[in-house]
Design a protein around this motif. Structure first.
Motif, mmCIF file in Angstrom:
data_model
loop_
_atom_site.group_PDB
_atom_site.id
_atom_site.type_symbol
_atom_site.label_atom_id
_atom_site.label_comp_id
_atom_site.label_asym_id
_atom_site.label_seq_id
_atom_site.Cartn_x
_atom_site.Cartn_y
_atom_site.Cartn_z
ATOM 1 N N TYR A 120 0.931 -1.047 0.087
ATOM 2 C CA TYR A 120 -0.013 -0.097 0.022
ATOM 3 C C TYR A 120 1.008 1.201 -0.076
ATOM 4 O O TYR A 120 1.254 1.516 0.930
ATOM 5 C CB TYR A 120 -0.838 -0.037 1.269
ATOM 6 C CG TYR A 120 -1.861 1.036 1.337
ATOM 7 C CD1 TYR A 120 -2.463 1.763 0.244
ATOM 8 C CD2 TYR A 120 -2.443 1.277 2.704
ATOM 9 C CE1 TYR A 120 -3.494 2.932 0.625
ATOM 10 C CE2 TYR A 120 -3.384 2.348 3.168
ATOM 11 C CZ TYR A 120 -3.813 2.996 1.730
ATOM 12 O OH TYR A 120 -4.813 3.928 2.020
ATOM 13 N N SER A 148 -6.223 -1.527 -7.970
ATOM 14 C CA SER A 148 -5.761 -2.398 -7.001
ATOM 15 C C SER A 148 -5.945 -3.858 -7.676
ATOM 16 O O SER A 148 -6.539 -4.222 -8.308
ATOM 17 C CB SER A 148 -6.973 -2.150 -5.819
ATOM 18 O OG SER A 148 -6.847 -1.296 -5.073
ATOM 19 N N SER A 201 -3.083 1.366 -5.978
ATOM 20 C CA SER A 201 -3.833 1.804 -4.700
ATOM 21 C C SER A 201 -3.198 0.838 -3.788
ATOM 22 O O SER A 201 -2.752 1.166 -3.135
ATOM 23 C CB SER A 201 -5.223 1.849 -4.762
ATOM 24 O OG SER A 201 -5.908 2.138 -3.718
ATOM 25 N N LYS A 202 -3.675 -0.335 -3.858
ATOM 26 C CA LYS A 202 -3.728 -1.447 -2.925
ATOM 27 C C LYS A 202 -3.202 -2.750 -3.559
ATOM 28 O O LYS A 202 -4.041 -3.008 -4.876
ATOM 29 C CB LYS A 202 -4.581 -1.581 -2.022
ATOM 30 C CG LYS A 202 -4.906 -0.412 -1.191
ATOM 31 C CD LYS A 202 -6.265 -0.558 -0.303
ATOM 32 C CE LYS A 202 -6.290 0.699 0.525
ATOM 33 N NZ LYS A 202 -6.858 1.909 -0.356
ATOM 34 N N PHE A 241 -12.099 -4.215 -2.008
ATOM 35 C CA PHE A 241 -11.641 -3.180 -3.029
ATOM 36 C C PHE A 241 -13.031 -2.606 -3.785
ATOM 37 O O PHE A 241 -12.880 -1.483 -3.816
ATOM 38 C CB PHE A 241 -10.944 -3.890 -4.087
ATOM 39 C CG PHE A 241 -9.593 -4.366 -3.781
ATOM 40 C CD1 PHE A 241 -8.831 -3.839 -2.921
ATOM 41 C CD2 PHE A 241 -8.927 -5.223 -4.663
ATOM 42 C CE1 PHE A 241 -7.638 -3.993 -2.310
ATOM 43 C CE2 PHE A 241 -7.495 -5.633 -4.457
ATOM 44 C CZ PHE A 241 -6.958 -4.957 -3.274
ATOM 45 N N ASP A 272 -13.798 -0.018 -1.346
ATOM 46 C CA ASP A 272 -12.478 1.399 -1.082
ATOM 47 C C ASP A 272 -12.741 2.375 -1.948
ATOM 48 O O ASP A 272 -12.605 2.119 -3.246
ATOM 49 C CB ASP A 272 -11.538 0.455 -1.257
ATOM 50 C CG ASP A 272 -10.035 1.223 -1.057
ATOM 51 O OD1 ASP A 272 -10.250 2.315 -0.292
ATOM 52 O OD2 ASP A 272 -9.064 0.957 -1.888
ATOM 53 N N THR A 324 -9.918 2.709 -4.705
ATOM 54 C CA THR A 324 -9.712 1.756 -5.774
ATOM 55 C C THR A 324 -10.579 2.140 -6.977
ATOM 56 O O THR A 324 -11.896 2.100 -6.545
ATOM 57 C CB THR A 324 -9.932 0.243 -5.246
ATOM 58 O OG1 THR A 324 -9.016 0.080 -4.186
ATOM 59 C CG2 THR A 324 -9.931 -0.599 -6.667
ATOM 60 N N ILE A 366 -10.185 -2.700 -10.624
ATOM 61 C CA ILE A 366 -9.586 -3.949 -9.831
ATOM 62 C C ILE A 366 -9.030 -5.015 -10.717
ATOM 63 O O ILE A 366 -9.803 -5.372 -11.767
ATOM 64 C CB ILE A 366 -10.815 -4.755 -9.187
ATOM 65 C CG1 ILE A 366 -11.457 -3.558 -8.207
ATOM 66 C CG2 ILE A 366 -10.594 -5.921 -8.355
ATOM 67 C CD1 ILE A 366 -12.771 -3.929 -7.505
#
Length: 476
Positions: free
Chosen positions: A138, A162, A188-189, A208, A211, A214, A217
């Motif tokens: 992250y 993400s 993002s992650k 996600f 979030d 995000t 995905i």
């Protein structure tokens, strides 16, 4: 509504690293260095040998840490992992990521060890990511469990993509590419979840989906622990943001490889394909397709329809792009009559003002820019693929890139770019990436990206949803 456990993993304020090492190059050293240098929280290093790493004390036991600790990352040999998890439980740590391998994926002894971990976690209301994974990344908070040093993996900066990946190797390689692309600000992650003894693909997708950081995905899946729940969540999430997924383990050969990798079970691929389509998941089958989709969804608008315009200076490239349009079920756009007539009057007669618009090998930067200027607002055109072969002597690629810069701020239509060649094509790619335009090395891939954008737009329209704005205008 119950809070998703991933929230506590990503928002942890303190973390203990079990297996922190003073030996440079070892995973325990790399992870310790990542957190000491970058983490916006407290880091506690744990190793029975004690000492210090990069000026920070190493505790021989987590029980020596006087203050509460929110979470832990464990990177010790498999046989010592249950003991480390038990120490976390005793300390009151509820969120644990296990990087170590050597569990269910290797056979009977590994299955026993993983079961022991699961029992400790369940008895103490703990949540586990892994084992056999590379954990979380992250960049916004400096939370980085990836045990590959910076010189081996170029970390991407903060963005809106993400990723959930069952494979750590696949995930890390994809991160490396993202970090090397344009300004590198894409992520993002990231969650690598490996054997998924507890936290699984459905939990991560749900997080996600909720979030706000995000926007897109990406998923690499080898099997499902909660397949039905995953699809139910995807149905809801896909109406808010695109989900692009590779589902590997598609046949007997793939299933054999996966069994020794993350111990996942195969699912019928035809069923998976139908469920993905019904749930609005954009399915990619190869690495290139996943990358091409990420590039398109991160850098373009969703098209209003299926009509594609091809602009090129090479007849062959135009034919290849046209073939791709037909094969993918898209349509070649017909220019509005007044635009068609104006372009015929303004351009040299050698240029074909049809679709493809073939500027020929005598094309100039001025003609390329003119073609875009005239067609960009044509209501008959839903998307454009802009194919540049920079080898003809009349094209000044520096002038062309300079002329495209204003469009990076103002364009409102779906567009993908392709440049074919060597040094100058590489320069074009670099410049387009700075403008946050999607670039592809072949005409077919450029059209494929449009097809996937169209597929998602059609899905949203079929469900009565407005098309979201995906493209980010590049900053100065």
């Amino acid at each position: 509504m119950t809070k998703n456990p991933l929230h506590d993993f990503f928002q942890t304020k303190s973390i203990a690293i079990f297996g922190a090492s003073a030996s440079k190059g070892k995973p325990g050293y790399v992870i310790a260095e990542n957190f000491i240098k970058n983490f916006k929280g407290k880091t506690f290093l744990i190793n029975p040998k004690g000492g210090e790493i990069l000026g920070q004390p190493v505790y021989q036991s987590i029980q020596e840490v006087a203050e509460p600790v929110d979470s832990a990352v464990i990177i010790v040999p498999a046989k010592y992992t249950p003991s480390a998890v038990a120490d976390c439980a005793k300390k009151g740590i509820k969120f644990v990521t296990i990087i170590s391998g050597g569990f269910k994926e290797i056979g009977e002894e590994g299955i026993r060890l993983q079961k022991e971990i699961d029992e400790i976690a369940k008895a103490n209301n703990m949540r586990i990511i892994g084992p056999n994974c590379i954990g979380l990344f992250y960049p916004k908070r400096g939370l980085d469990m990836i045990f590959l040093p910076d010189e081996k993996l170029k970390r991407p900066g903060v963005g809106g993509v993400s990723i959930l990946s069952q494979s750590g190797a696949f995930g890390s390689a994809f991160l490396d590419i993202m970090g090397s692309l344009g300004n590198g600000n894409y992520l993002s992650k990231f969650v690598s979840y490996g054997n998924a003894s507890d936290i699984n693909e459905a939990d991560i997708l749900e997080y996600f989906g909720e979030d706000p950081e995000t926007k897109i995905i990406l998923a690499y899946l080898e099997g499902f622990k909660e397949g039905r729940r995953f699809i139910e969540i995807a149905r809801k999430v896909s109406l808010k943001k695109p989900i692009i997924a590779i589902k590997a383990n598609r046949n007997e050969a793939g299933a054999h490889a996966v069994a020794s990798h993350t111990a996942s079970l195969a699912a019928n691929d035809a069923v998976t394909d139908a469920l993905f389509r019904e749930a609005g998941i954009i399915r990619a089958y190869t690495w290139d397709e996943l990358f091409d989709c990420m590039n398109a969804f991160n850098s373009s608008f969703l098209p209003e329809g299926r009509c594609v315009l091809i602009i090129t200076d090479g007849g062959g490239a135009g034919v290849m792009a046209s073939d791709a349009v037909g094969e993918l079920g898209l349509e070649l756009a017909e220019l509005s009559p007044h635009i068609h007539e104006k372009m015929r009057a303004d351009l040299p007669p050698i240029i074909s003002v049809a679709n493809p618009i073939d500027l020929t090998g005598s094309a100039t930067a001025k003609e390329y820019l003119y073609a875009l200027e005239q067609t960009i607002d044509d209501p008959n055109v839903d998307s454009i693929t802009y194919i540049i072969i920079p080898t003809p002597p009349a094209i000044n690629v520096y002038d062309l890139m300079e002329g495209l810069k204003p469009y990076a701020k103002t364009i409102k239509k779906t567009i993908t770019f392709c440049a074919i060649g060597g040094k100058e094509a590489a320069y074009i790619r670099e410049e387009l990436e700075k403008m946050n335009f999607p670039f592809y090395p072949t005409p077919a891939r450029s059209v494929y990206a449009i097809d996937k954008l169209t597929e998602y737009a059609d899905y949203l329209r079929a469900h009565g949803m407005a098309l979201p704005k995906l493209r980010e205008v590049p900053k100065e």
